[in-house]
Design a protein around this motif. Structure first.
Motif, PDB file in Angstrom:
ATOM      1  N   LEU A 258       0.731  -1.152  -0.094  1.00  0.00           N
ATOM      2  CA  LEU A 258      -0.209  -0.004   0.348  1.00  0.00           C
ATOM      3  C   LEU A 258       1.211   0.942  -0.193  1.00  0.00           C
ATOM      4  O   LEU A 258       0.541   2.039  -0.686  1.00  0.00           O
ATOM      5  CB  LEU A 258      -0.610   0.057   1.008  1.00  0.00           C
ATOM      6  N   GLN A 259       1.990   1.568   0.553  1.00  0.00           N
ATOM      7  CA  GLN A 259       2.848   1.942   0.763  1.00  0.00           C
ATOM      8  C   GLN A 259       3.612   2.416   0.168  1.00  0.00           C
ATOM      9  O   GLN A 259       4.049   3.805  -0.931  1.00  0.00           O
ATOM     10  CB  GLN A 259       3.585   2.049   2.271  1.00  0.00           C
ATOM     11  N   ALA A 260       4.282   2.112  -1.384  1.00  0.00           N
ATOM     12  CA  ALA A 260       4.764   1.475  -2.160  1.00  0.00           C
ATOM     13  C   ALA A 260       3.803   2.591  -3.602  1.00  0.00           C
ATOM     14  O   ALA A 260       3.970   2.540  -4.545  1.00  0.00           O
ATOM     15  CB  ALA A 260       5.567   0.401  -3.115  1.00  0.00           C
ATOM     16  N   VAL A 261       2.094   1.197  -3.997  1.00  0.00           N
ATOM     17  CA  VAL A 261       1.383   2.052  -4.635  1.00  0.00           C
ATOM     18  C   VAL A 261       1.324   3.783  -3.863  1.00  0.00           C
ATOM     19  O   VAL A 261       1.131   4.148  -5.119  1.00  0.00           O
ATOM     20  CB  VAL A 261       0.354   1.364  -4.550  1.00  0.00           C
TER      21      VAL A 261
ATOM     22  N   VAL B 193       7.172  -5.090 -13.185  1.00  0.00           N
ATOM     23  CA  VAL B 193       8.090  -6.599 -13.017  1.00  0.00           C
ATOM     24  C   VAL B 193       9.373  -6.611 -12.562  1.00  0.00           C
ATOM     25  O   VAL B 193       9.939  -7.090 -12.464  1.00  0.00           O
ATOM     26  CB  VAL B 193       6.981  -7.155 -13.708  1.00  0.00           C
ATOM     27  N   LEU B 194      10.137  -5.527 -13.759  1.00  0.00           N
ATOM     28  CA  LEU B 194      11.175  -5.626 -14.292  1.00  0.00           C
ATOM     29  C   LEU B 194      12.561  -5.252 -13.163  1.00  0.00           C
ATOM     30  O   LEU B 194      13.738  -5.867 -12.364  1.00  0.00           O
ATOM     31  CB  LEU B 194      12.289  -5.152 -15.223  1.00  0.00           C
ATOM     32  N   ALA B 195      11.014  -3.735 -12.377  1.00  0.00           N
ATOM     33  CA  ALA B 195      11.834  -3.208 -10.781  1.00  0.00           C
ATOM     34  C   ALA B 195      11.956  -3.972 -10.279  1.00  0.00           C
ATOM     35  O   ALA B 195      13.032  -4.338  -8.999  1.00  0.00           O
ATOM     36  CB  ALA B 195      10.959  -2.224 -10.769  1.00  0.00           C
ATOM     37  N   VAL B 196      11.200  -5.107  -9.987  1.00  0.00           N
ATOM     38  CA  VAL B 196      10.866  -6.100  -8.556  1.00  0.00           C
ATOM     39  C   VAL B 196      11.719  -6.746  -8.980  1.00  0.00           C
ATOM     40  O   VAL B 196      12.613  -7.365  -7.844  1.00  0.00           O
ATOM     41  CB  VAL B 196       9.318  -6.410  -8.125  1.00  0.00           C
ATOM     42  N   LYS B 197      12.005  -7.678  -9.706  1.00  0.00           N
ATOM     43  CA  LYS B 197      13.050  -9.007 -10.521  1.00  0.00           C
ATOM     44  C   LYS B 197      13.939  -8.411 -10.301  1.00  0.00           C
ATOM     45  O   LYS B 197      14.980  -9.112  -9.321  1.00  0.00           O
ATOM     46  CB  LYS B 197      12.985  -9.786 -11.680  1.00  0.00           C
TER      47      LYS B 197
ATOM     48  N   TRP C 180      16.224  -1.511   0.135  1.00  0.00           N
ATOM     49  CA  TRP C 180      15.624  -2.177  -1.265  1.00  0.00           C
ATOM     50  C   TRP C 180      15.641  -0.768  -2.243  1.00  0.00           C
ATOM     51  O   TRP C 180      15.235   0.228  -1.825  1.00  0.00           O
ATOM     52  CB  TRP C 180      14.357  -2.940  -1.479  1.00  0.00           C
ATOM     53  N   VAL C 181      16.645  -1.135  -3.117  1.00  0.00           N
ATOM     54  CA  VAL C 181      16.323   0.453  -4.257  1.00  0.00           C
ATOM     55  C   VAL C 181      16.311  -1.081  -5.263  1.00  0.00           C
ATOM     56  O   VAL C 181      16.754  -1.879  -5.910  1.00  0.00           O
ATOM     57  CB  VAL C 181      17.705   1.366  -4.612  1.00  0.00           C
TER      58      VAL C 181
ATOM     59  N   ALA D  66       9.850  -0.988  -6.288  1.00  0.00           N
ATOM     60  CA  ALA D  66      11.235  -1.417  -6.192  1.00  0.00           C
ATOM     61  C   ALA D  66      11.145  -1.440  -4.594  1.00  0.00           C
ATOM     62  O   ALA D  66      11.458  -2.726  -3.725  1.00  0.00           O
ATOM     63  CB  ALA D  66      11.736  -0.614  -6.292  1.00  0.00           C
ATOM     64  N   ALA D  67      10.302  -0.662  -4.018  1.00  0.00           N
ATOM     65  CA  ALA D  67      11.006  -0.633  -2.114  1.00  0.00           C
ATOM     66  C   ALA D  67       9.465  -1.593  -1.503  1.00  0.00           C
ATOM     67  O   ALA D  67       9.318  -1.609  -0.692  1.00  0.00           O
ATOM     68  CB  ALA D  67      10.686   0.707  -2.015  1.00  0.00           C
ATOM     69  N   ALA D  68       8.896  -2.448  -2.468  1.00  0.00           N
ATOM     70  CA  ALA D  68       7.662  -3.192  -1.767  1.00  0.00           C
ATOM     71  C   ALA D  68       8.216  -4.309  -1.885  1.00  0.00           C
ATOM     72  O   ALA D  68       8.519  -4.839  -1.860  1.00  0.00           O
ATOM     73  CB  ALA D  68       6.787  -3.191  -2.837  1.00  0.00           C
ATOM     74  N   GLU D  69       7.712  -4.681   0.216  1.00  0.00           N
ATOM     75  CA  GLU D  69       7.952  -5.984   0.884  1.00  0.00           C
ATOM     76  C   GLU D  69       6.506  -6.574  -0.249  1.00  0.00           C
ATOM     77  O   GLU D  69       5.332  -6.648   0.276  1.00  0.00           O
ATOM     78  CB  GLU D  69       7.447  -5.490   1.810  1.00  0.00           C
ATOM     79  N   CYS D  70       6.790  -7.010  -0.433  1.00  0.00           N
ATOM     80  CA  CYS D  70       5.772  -8.459  -1.910  1.00  0.00           C
ATOM     81  C   CYS D  70       6.227  -9.684  -2.312  1.00  0.00           C
ATOM     82  O   CYS D  70       7.399  -9.828  -1.539  1.00  0.00           O
ATOM     83  CB  CYS D  70       5.918  -7.772  -3.514  1.00  0.00           C
TER      84      CYS D  70
END
Length: 471
Positions: free
Chosen positions: A74-77, A124-128, A138-139, A308-312
C-alpha cells in the motif's frame, strides 16, 4: 527568468528537443510498445483486469507490516500514486483540452490503455532486478534493471536515464507542482477578495512554507514518505472524486453530448472547436499523449523506483499495482476532470495553457465560486505536495546510483530549494521544461524495456500458468 525564457537555450529545450522527445520518440514508443507488450503478456491489462483489481484494490487496506528497508505494498503504490495523482489530473487534463481540443481526452484514454501494460512491465522488471543499498533499503528502477538485467556494459544507458531523470524531477515533480499550488492559492484568495493584487508575496510565502514541510518528510527516509502518502492519497482522491461526481450529476443531461464531443474531436478537432482554434488532429493526439504520460508516467521509468521498495510476494504481484495505478489515475480521475469541464459549459481559451482556473470554473457551476476555489486550492495543495514527495524520492535514487548515498542527501537539499523557484516562476516556462525532460526520460527506459521484454513475457506466462492450474 525572462532572459532564460527568451533565450536560444529555452527555445531549443521547449522547441526542437521537446518535439523530438514527444513526437518522434515517446509517441511511437507508447503505441508500438504498448501493442507489443499487450500481445507479449497475453493482454494482461485486459484479460487479467479483474485479477488485478482483486489483488490491489481488494487487498489495499489489509494490515501489512514491512521489513527493514522496505515499505508495504500500500505504501509503495500510494508513494507511486503520490507522484502520479496530482496536477496532471487537474491542471494537466485542463491543458490537454485547451491545447488539443476535446478529442485529446480520447487519445489520453488510448495512451492509458496501453500505458497499463507498459507500467506493469516496468514494475515487474524493477522488482526482479532490485537490490539492497548501503543503508539496507530496497532500491530499483530502470537504472537497476538495465545494469542487472542487461549487464555492466549497459551502465552508460543506466547513467543516462539517471542524469535525465534527476533533472526531470525538478520540472515534473517539483516546479510544476509548486507552481500549480501557488496558482490555486491565489485563485482562492481572489475568489474571496477580488481586489487582491499581491500575488508575488503569496508565491514567496507559500513556496517557503512548502519547502519547509517537504524537508521535514524527506529527511525521514522512504518509510516516512510512505506513511504520509498512504494517508493523503486515498482520502484526497476519494474527496476529489465525490466533488467531480456531484458536478457531473448536476449536469447529467449533458454527459452524452460530452462523449460525442470527445469522440468527434479525436479525429476532426476543428469540427468541434472551430477553425479559429487552430487545433488540428496532430495537436489532439500529441496533447492527449503528453498529458496521459504526465499524469500516469507509464513509460517514463519513474514509478518503478517506488515499487521496487515494496515488501511483496513477487514481480507480477507488484506489477498488478501498475495496472491499477494507470486505471485509477487516468481512466478514472482524469476522465472525471474532463467531463466536469466539458459538461459544465465553461469557456475554453483554445491554445492557451490554463492553470487551475478551468476546473475551478467548472466546479463553480454547482458548488459556487468561493467553495470551488477553496476546494481546488486544497486538492492541488495536497495532491501536488504528495507528488513532490514521490519525485524527490525518484531524483534522490538517481543521484544515489550516479554518485553514492551521500549525493542523494545533497540532491534532496537542492530539490527543496527548487520548490521555491517553481513557486515564483512563469507557468509556461515551468510546464515547457517539464514536458521536455519528461519525454527524454522515456528514451533509455524504452530501450531497456524492449531489450528485456522476453523476461517480462516469461515471468508473466509462468505466473499465470500456475494461477490457472490452481497452484
Amino acid at each position: 527568468m525572462e532572459a532564460i525564457y527568451s533565450s536560444w537555450l529555452y527555445n531549443f529545450l521547449a522547441g526542437s528537443l521537446n518535439s523530438f522527445a514527444w513526437l518522434y520518440v515517446l509517441l511511437p514508443c507508447v503505441f508500438v510498445g504498448g501493442i507489443y507488450f499487450t500481445f507479449g503478456t497475453g493482454a494482461v491489462q485486459f484479460k487479467r483486469f479483474g485479477y488485478a483489481m482483486q489483488n490491489t484494490l481488494g487487498k489495499m487496506f489489509h494490515k501489512n507490516e514491512a521489513g527493514q528497508g522496505a515499505v508495504t505494498p500500500l505504501q509503495a503504490v500510494t508513494t507511486a500514486l503520490a507522484a502520479t495523482v496530482g496536477t496532471g489530473n487537474i491542471v494537466g487534463t485542463s491543458q490537454a483540452i485547451a491545447m488539443g481540443g476535446y478529442g485529446a481526452v480520447f487519445w489520453l484514454w488510448m495512451a492509458a490503455l496501453l500505458g497499463m501494460v507498459i507500467k506493469y512491465s516496468e514494475i515487474v522488471l524493477a522488482v526482479k532486478y532490485r537490490e539492497r543499498n548501503s543503508q539496507g533499503d530496497w532500491v530499483g528502477g530502470p537504472m537497476y534493471y538495465i545494469v542487472n538485467g542487461l549487464g555492466k556494459k549497459w551502465k552508460w544507458l543506466a547513467c543516462t536515464f539517471c542524469a535525465v531523470a534527476a533533472i526531470a524531477c525538478f520540472g515534473i515533480g517539483n516546479m510544476s507542482q509548486a507552481n500549480s499550488i501557488v496558482g490555486s492559492v491565489n485563485n482562492a484568495i481572489t475568489a474571496f477578495v477580488p481586489s487582491f493584487d499581491n500575488q508575488t508575496l503569496v508565491n514567496w510565502v507559500v513556496g517557503l512554507l512548502l519547502a519547509s514541510v517537504t524537508a521535514l518528510v524527506l529527511f525521514g527516509g522512504i518509510k516516512r514518505i510512505g506513511s504520509v502518502t498512504e494517508k493523503l492519497i486515498p482520502a484526497m482522491s476519494l474527496l476529489y472524486i465525490i466533488f467531480t461526481l456531484v458536478v457531473i450529476v448536476g449536469n447529467i443531461g449533458h454527459v452524452g453530448h460530452a462523449f460525442a464531443l470527445i469522440f468527434r474531436g479525436a479525429f476532426t478537432p476543428q469540427a468541434v472547436t472551430g477553425a479559429a482554434s487552430g487545433i488540428m488532429l496532430r495537436q489532439a493526439l500529441i496533447w492527449g499523449l503528453r498529458r496521459s504520460a504526465f499524469s500516469n508516467e507509464a513509460g517514463l521509468g519513474s514509478s518503478p523506483i517506488a515499487h521496487a521498495a515494496a515488501e511483496c510476494d513477487g514481480p507480477v504481484e507488484q506489477g498488478m499495482y501498475g495496472i491499477f495505478e494507470v486505471f485509477m489515475d487516468t481512466l478514472v480521475i482524469c476522465t472525471l476532470t474532463a467531463l466536469c469541464i466539458i459538461i459544465s459549459g465553461v469557456s475554453v481559451e483554445w491554445g492557451v495553457k490554463p492553470g487551475s482556473s478551468l476546473i475551478t470554473a467548472a466546479f463553480a457551476t454547482v458548488w459556487g465560486g468561493k467553495l470551488s476555489a477553496l476546494f481546488i486550492a486544497m486538492a492541488l495543495m495536497l495532491f501536488a505536495y504528495s507528488t513532490i514527495l514521490g519525485w524527490a524520492l525518484y531524483g534522490a535514487r538517481c543521484a544515489e546510483f550516479l554518485l553514492g548515498y551521500k549525493a542523494s542527501r545533497i540532491y534532496q537539499a537542492i530539490f527543496i530549494v527548487v520548490i521555491v523557484v517553481g513557486s515564483v516562476s512563469s507557468l509556461d516556462f515551468v510546464w515547457d521544461i517539464a514536458d521536455t525532460f519528461n519525454g527524454l526520460m522515456a528514451i533509455p527506459n524504452f530501450i531497456a524495456l524492449f531489450l528485456l521484454s522476453p523476461v517480462v513475457f516469461k515471468i508473466t506466462r509462468e505466473y499465470f500458468s500456475r494461477i490457472d492450474q490452481g497452484k
